[in-house]
Design an enzyme around this catalytic site. Structure first.
Site, PDB file in Angstrom:
ATOM      1  N   SER A 148      52.022  58.229  43.817  1.00 30.46           N
ATOM      2  CA  SER A 148      51.175  58.374  44.997  1.00 30.46           C
ATOM      3  C   SER A 148      50.102  59.417  44.746  1.00 30.46           C
ATOM      4  O   SER A 148      50.317  60.408  44.037  1.00 30.46           O
ATOM      5  CB  SER A 148      52.059  58.834  46.167  1.00 30.46           C
ATOM      6  OG  SER A 148      51.256  59.257  47.241  1.00 30.46           O
ATOM      7  N   TYR A 172      58.615  64.819  49.126  1.00 33.66           N
ATOM      8  CA  TYR A 172      58.236  63.455  48.718  1.00 33.66           C
ATOM      9  C   TYR A 172      57.283  63.512  47.519  1.00 33.66           C
ATOM     10  O   TYR A 172      57.506  62.849  46.502  1.00 33.66           O
ATOM     11  CB  TYR A 172      57.571  62.723  49.894  1.00 33.66           C
ATOM     12  CG  TYR A 172      56.919  61.418  49.501  1.00 33.66           C
ATOM     13  CD1 TYR A 172      57.693  60.316  49.128  1.00 33.66           C
ATOM     14  CD2 TYR A 172      55.532  61.286  49.470  1.00 33.66           C
ATOM     15  CE1 TYR A 172      57.086  59.116  48.747  1.00 33.66           C
ATOM     16  CE2 TYR A 172      54.922  60.099  49.100  1.00 33.66           C
ATOM     17  CZ  TYR A 172      55.706  59.019  48.736  1.00 33.66           C
ATOM     18  OH  TYR A 172      55.106  57.833  48.363  1.00 33.66           O
ATOM     19  N   LYS A 176      57.868  62.383  43.447  1.00 33.83           N
ATOM     20  CA  LYS A 176      57.040  61.467  42.658  1.00 33.83           C
ATOM     21  C   LYS A 176      56.657  62.112  41.323  1.00 33.83           C
ATOM     22  O   LYS A 176      56.696  61.467  40.271  1.00 33.83           O
ATOM     23  CB  LYS A 176      55.779  61.069  43.442  1.00 33.83           C
ATOM     24  CG  LYS A 176      56.056  60.156  44.633  1.00 33.83           C
ATOM     25  CD  LYS A 176      56.575  58.795  44.196  1.00 33.83           C
ATOM     26  CE  LYS A 176      56.887  57.873  45.340  1.00 33.83           C
ATOM     27  NZ  LYS A 176      57.562  56.631  44.936  1.00 33.83           N
TER      28      LYS A 176
HETATM   29  P1  NAD Z   1      58.771  50.064  51.787  1.00 34.62           P
HETATM   30  O1  NAD Z   1      59.694  50.998  52.461  1.00 34.62           O
HETATM   31  O2  NAD Z   1      58.144  48.986  52.602  1.00 34.62           O
HETATM   32  O3  NAD Z   1      59.480  49.391  50.536  1.00 34.62           O
HETATM   33  C1  NAD Z   1      60.497  50.042  49.812  1.00 34.62           C
HETATM   34  C2  NAD Z   1      61.652  49.081  49.684  1.00 34.62           C
HETATM   35  O4  NAD Z   1      62.689  49.730  48.956  1.00 34.62           O
HETATM   36  C3  NAD Z   1      62.246  48.683  51.042  1.00 34.62           C
HETATM   37  O5  NAD Z   1      62.355  47.274  51.104  1.00 34.62           O
HETATM   38  C4  NAD Z   1      63.627  49.338  51.062  1.00 34.62           C
HETATM   39  O6  NAD Z   1      64.571  48.567  51.755  1.00 34.62           O
HETATM   40  C5  NAD Z   1      63.923  49.438  49.575  1.00 34.62           C
HETATM   41  N1  NAD Z   1      64.844  50.507  49.232  1.00 34.62           N
HETATM   42  C6  NAD Z   1      64.826  51.796  49.671  1.00 34.62           C
HETATM   43  N2  NAD Z   1      65.837  52.482  49.124  1.00 34.62           N
HETATM   44  C7  NAD Z   1      66.525  51.618  48.331  1.00 34.62           C
HETATM   45  C8  NAD Z   1      67.664  51.733  47.514  1.00 34.62           C
HETATM   46  N3  NAD Z   1      68.334  52.892  47.409  1.00 34.62           N
HETATM   47  N4  NAD Z   1      68.081  50.647  46.840  1.00 34.62           N
HETATM   48  C9  NAD Z   1      67.430  49.479  46.941  1.00 34.62           C
HETATM   49  N5  NAD Z   1      66.345  49.299  47.706  1.00 34.62           N
HETATM   50  C10 NAD Z   1      65.884  50.366  48.392  1.00 34.62           C
HETATM   51  O7  NAD Z   1      57.633  50.950  51.083  1.00 34.62           O
HETATM   52  P2  NAD Z   1      56.295  50.505  50.396  1.00 34.62           P
HETATM   53  O8  NAD Z   1      55.183  50.944  51.270  1.00 34.62           O
HETATM   54  O9  NAD Z   1      56.370  49.096  49.953  1.00 34.62           O
HETATM   55  O10 NAD Z   1      56.300  51.500  49.151  1.00 34.62           O
HETATM   56  C11 NAD Z   1      56.830  51.117  47.903  1.00 34.62           C
HETATM   57  C12 NAD Z   1      56.712  52.285  46.951  1.00 34.62           C
HETATM   58  O11 NAD Z   1      55.366  52.728  46.876  1.00 34.62           O
HETATM   59  C13 NAD Z   1      57.542  53.503  47.350  1.00 34.62           C
HETATM   60  O12 NAD Z   1      58.107  54.065  46.190  1.00 34.62           O
HETATM   61  C14 NAD Z   1      56.511  54.447  47.947  1.00 34.62           C
HETATM   62  O13 NAD Z   1      56.886  55.795  47.793  1.00 34.62           O
HETATM   63  C15 NAD Z   1      55.292  54.121  47.103  1.00 34.62           C
HETATM   64  N6  NAD Z   1      54.035  54.433  47.794  1.00 34.62           N
HETATM   65  C16 NAD Z   1      53.778  53.829  48.994  1.00 34.62           C
HETATM   66  C17 NAD Z   1      52.597  54.130  49.677  1.00 34.62           C
HETATM   67  C18 NAD Z   1      52.295  53.498  50.999  1.00 34.62           C
HETATM   68  O14 NAD Z   1      51.374  53.946  51.679  1.00 34.62           O
HETATM   69  N7  NAD Z   1      52.978  52.446  51.423  1.00 34.62           N
HETATM   70  C19 NAD Z   1      51.686  55.044  49.122  1.00 34.62           C
HETATM   71  C20 NAD Z   1      51.994  55.635  47.893  1.00 34.62           C
HETATM   72  C21 NAD Z   1      53.175  55.306  47.225  1.00 34.62           C
HETATM   73  C1  UD1 Z   2      49.969  59.688  54.326  1.00 35.34           C
HETATM   74  C2  UD1 Z   2      50.873  60.553  53.490  1.00 35.34           C
HETATM   75  C3  UD1 Z   2      50.742  60.153  52.026  1.00 35.34           C
HETATM   76  C4  UD1 Z   2      51.062  58.690  51.848  1.00 35.34           C
HETATM   77  C5  UD1 Z   2      50.138  57.877  52.773  1.00 35.34           C
HETATM   78  C6  UD1 Z   2      50.534  56.442  52.734  1.00 35.34           C
HETATM   79  C7  UD1 Z   2      50.973  62.659  54.706  1.00 35.34           C
HETATM   80  C8  UD1 Z   2      50.587  64.097  54.719  1.00 35.34           C
HETATM   81  N1  UD1 Z   2      50.494  61.936  53.683  1.00 35.34           N
HETATM   82  O1  UD1 Z   2      48.646  59.918  53.896  1.00 35.34           O
HETATM   83  O2  UD1 Z   2      51.622  60.903  51.248  1.00 35.34           O
HETATM   84  O3  UD1 Z   2      50.849  58.304  50.503  1.00 35.34           O
HETATM   85  O4  UD1 Z   2      50.297  58.327  54.115  1.00 35.34           O
HETATM   86  O5  UD1 Z   2      49.538  55.627  53.226  1.00 35.34           O
HETATM   87  O6  UD1 Z   2      51.699  62.186  55.557  1.00 35.34           O
HETATM   88  N2  UD1 Z   2      45.499  59.717  61.567  1.00 35.34           N
HETATM   89  C9  UD1 Z   2      45.171  59.889  62.904  1.00 35.34           C
HETATM   90  N3  UD1 Z   2      46.046  59.438  63.840  1.00 35.34           N
HETATM   91  C10 UD1 Z   2      47.235  58.828  63.530  1.00 35.34           C
HETATM   92  C11 UD1 Z   2      47.562  58.644  62.147  1.00 35.34           C
HETATM   93  C12 UD1 Z   2      46.681  59.125  61.199  1.00 35.34           C
HETATM   94  O7  UD1 Z   2      44.130  60.423  63.233  1.00 35.34           O
HETATM   95  O8  UD1 Z   2      47.996  58.451  64.440  1.00 35.34           O
HETATM   96  C13 UD1 Z   2      44.546  60.160  60.533  1.00 35.34           C
HETATM   97  C14 UD1 Z   2      45.077  61.238  59.593  1.00 35.34           C
HETATM   98  O9  UD1 Z   2      44.832  62.510  60.111  1.00 35.34           O
HETATM   99  C15 UD1 Z   2      44.285  60.924  58.326  1.00 35.34           C
HETATM  100  C16 UD1 Z   2      44.064  59.409  58.375  1.00 35.34           C
HETATM  101  O10 UD1 Z   2      44.262  59.044  59.733  1.00 35.34           O
HETATM  102  O11 UD1 Z   2      43.015  61.547  58.368  1.00 35.34           O
HETATM  103  C17 UD1 Z   2      45.052  58.624  57.517  1.00 35.34           C
HETATM  104  O12 UD1 Z   2      46.375  59.030  57.846  1.00 35.34           O
HETATM  105  P1  UD1 Z   2      47.665  58.275  57.233  1.00 35.34           P
HETATM  106  O13 UD1 Z   2      47.509  56.812  57.407  1.00 35.34           O
HETATM  107  O14 UD1 Z   2      48.862  58.928  57.825  1.00 35.34           O
HETATM  108  O15 UD1 Z   2      47.558  58.552  55.680  1.00 35.34           O
HETATM  109  P2  UD1 Z   2      47.471  59.943  54.877  1.00 35.34           P
HETATM  110  O16 UD1 Z   2      47.603  61.095  55.767  1.00 35.34           O
HETATM  111  O17 UD1 Z   2      46.256  59.876  54.016  1.00 35.34           O
END
Ligand code: NAD
Ligand code: UD1
Length: 373
Positions: A148, A172, A176
């Site tokens: 991330s 978190y 990572k």
């Molecule tokens: P998500 O929660 O939708 O998907 C994660 C999946 O992993 C889920 O289906 C959950 O059931 C499964 N899971 C959790 N723990 C488990 C375990 N112990 N064994 C087996 N399955 C398990 O999340 P996502 O948004 O699809 O994110 C996927 C990855 O990407 C994560 O590692 C997250 O940290 C990373 N990531 C996500 C974002 C984001 O904004 N969505 C941003 C940066 C990084």
């Molecule tokens: C957050 C996580 C980041 C993660 C990402 C996933 C934190 C500090 N960071 O990032 O680790 O990878 O989500 O997508 O939580 N906002 C509002 N109102 C809301 C929600 C958000 O104004 O109800 C604003 C926030 O202040 C920010 C922007 O929207 O400026 C995006 O927020 P968000 O979607 O939560 O993502 P990040 O904060 O960038």
């Protein structure tokens, strides 16, 4: 509970015959039923790869399997179980003979990680170790890891490139970075390992079909799902965290990335590793920053609805501006995002309208049969 699942995969000539290069390799997607994993499964199939999903459904719904079947015409293999159960992951690897792994499974809520650090380290760091220990005795040596942009913390300047210093500000984020370190040590100890680390910026949106999308449980933490729920009438108004940031309109700026572009990035990463390319660590974003008000206006345009909002104080821990330099991803993977913020809002709205209750309207029994081991 660790169990065995689910639906058998029936590869078709139609999918496979379209690609000449890396075809019919099985790729294990841990967390494959989740938001990014499910979109990646579709992209893999389209690219001629065979996704094998492994998920404990702790943050996803088995109904997604039914949707994936509707969308792709295939009943995907999904193994139900916990990545912390090394024996289970070994068994899945042995039965499916996967050539590569994409490790999505993990916990991802920053605030929750501050409250429950041990759980986050156990699942995120312990989960990766367990998967690596299960894969190590096999011939598979290619792994892509979901990292991330949060590892950069509050950057001194933007755009952020991969050489920026690390400043993880939550358990978190630290989990990572620990995972990245473990993977680097492994690749150093045994150069046959090929490791791709993908640092995602802000994935949003949904598949254009409206069949799969993001389905957060409870009140969404992230901006786009919250805006969607206001537009559809599930929530009264968006609270905009801060209007006095040093940005053009005073609201926070982020690099939103369409989840289907992100999914394509995983295909490019796996293909590079499978074609014996060296490992890499790259940012995946669009390289474009959009403010909170920018997202709100784009969503209003896409939905034709007004999104009620109010300004409230800044959210602790938020940074003003955050977007990626994506040139390394482009040169390394030959990948670049093709969808803009209007596309992201259109697809998020389509998903939200078609599935106001997410996957919950569909029961697990209609989705797929799940068996205990
Ligand atoms: P998500 O929660 O939708 O998907 C994660 C999946 O992993 C889920 O289906 C959950 O059931 C499964 N899971 C959790 N723990 C488990 C375990 N112990 N064994 C087996 N399955 C398990 O999340 P996502 O948004 O699809 O994110 C996927 C990855 O990407 C994560 O590692 C997250 O940290 C990373 N990531 C996500 C974002 C984001 O904004 N969505 C941003 C940066 C990084
Ligand atoms: C957050 C996580 C980041 C993660 C990402 C996933 C934190 C500090 N960071 O990032 O680790 O990878 O989500 O997508 O939580 N906002 C509002 N109102 C809301 C929600 C958000 O104004 O109800 C604003 C926030 O202040 C920010 C922007 O929207 O400026 C995006 O927020 P968000 O979607 O939560 O993502 P990040 O904060 O960038």
């Amino acid at each position: 509970m660790t169990g065995q699942a689910v639906c058998g995969f029936h590869p078709t000539q139609r999918v496979a015959s379209r690609r000449q290069l890396i075809l019919n390799h099985k790729v294990l997607l841990t967390g494959g039923a989740g938001y990014i994993g499910s979109h990646t499964a579709v992209a893999m199939l389209e690219a001629g790869l065979i996704p094998v999903l492994l998920d404990d459904f702790s943050n996803s719904d088995p109904a997604v399997l039914n949707r994936l079947k509707q969308l792709t015409g295939h009943a995907l293999t999904c193994e139900r179980g916990d990545v912390l159960d090394t024996q289970f992951v070994s068994d899945v690897m042995r039965r499916h003979q996967c050539s590569a792994v994409v490790h999505f499974a993990g916990l991802k809520a920053v605030g929750e990680s501050v409250e429950q650090p041990l759980r986050y380290y156990r699942v995120n760091v312990g989960g990766l170790l367990s998967v690596l220990e299960a894969v190590q005795p096999t011939t598979c040596r290619s792994i892509v890891f979901s990292s991330s942009a949060t590892v950069y913390g509050d950057p001194a300047t933007v755009p952020i490139d991969e050489t920026f210093p690390y400043a993880p500000e939550s358990p978190y984020a630290r989990s990572k970075l620990m995972c990245e370190d473990i993977l680097a040590s492994l690749a150093m100890s045994d150069p046959s390992w090929r490791v791709g680390v993908l640092r995602y910026f802000n994935p949003v949106g949904a598949h254009a079909s409206g069949l799969i999308g993001e389905d957060p449980s409870g009140i969404p933490n992230n901006l786009m799902p919250f805006v969607s729920q206001v537009a559809v009438g599930k929530r009264e108004k968006l609270r905009i965290f801060g209007k006095d940031y040093p940005t053009a309109d005073g609201t926070g700026v982020r690099d939103y990335l369409h989840v289907c572009d992100l999914a394509d990035g995983h295909v490019a990463a796996v293909k590079r590793l499978l074609s014996q390319g060296p490992g890499f660590t790259v940012n995946l974003g669009t390289g474009q920053g959009t403010s909170v008000l920018g997202v709100l206006h784009a969503f209003e345009k896409a939905s034709g609805r007004t999104v009620a909002h109010e300004f409230v104080p800044r959210r602790p821990g938020d940074v003003a501006e955050y977007f990626a330099n994506v040139s390394l991803a482009e040169s390394t993977l030959g990948w670049r995002a093709s969808r803009n913020i209007d596309d992201m809002c259109r697809d998020a709205w389509n998903w939200q309208q078609k599935n106001p209750e997410g996957y919950r309207s569909e029961t697990a029994s209609t989705a797929c049969e799940l068996h205990a081991a």
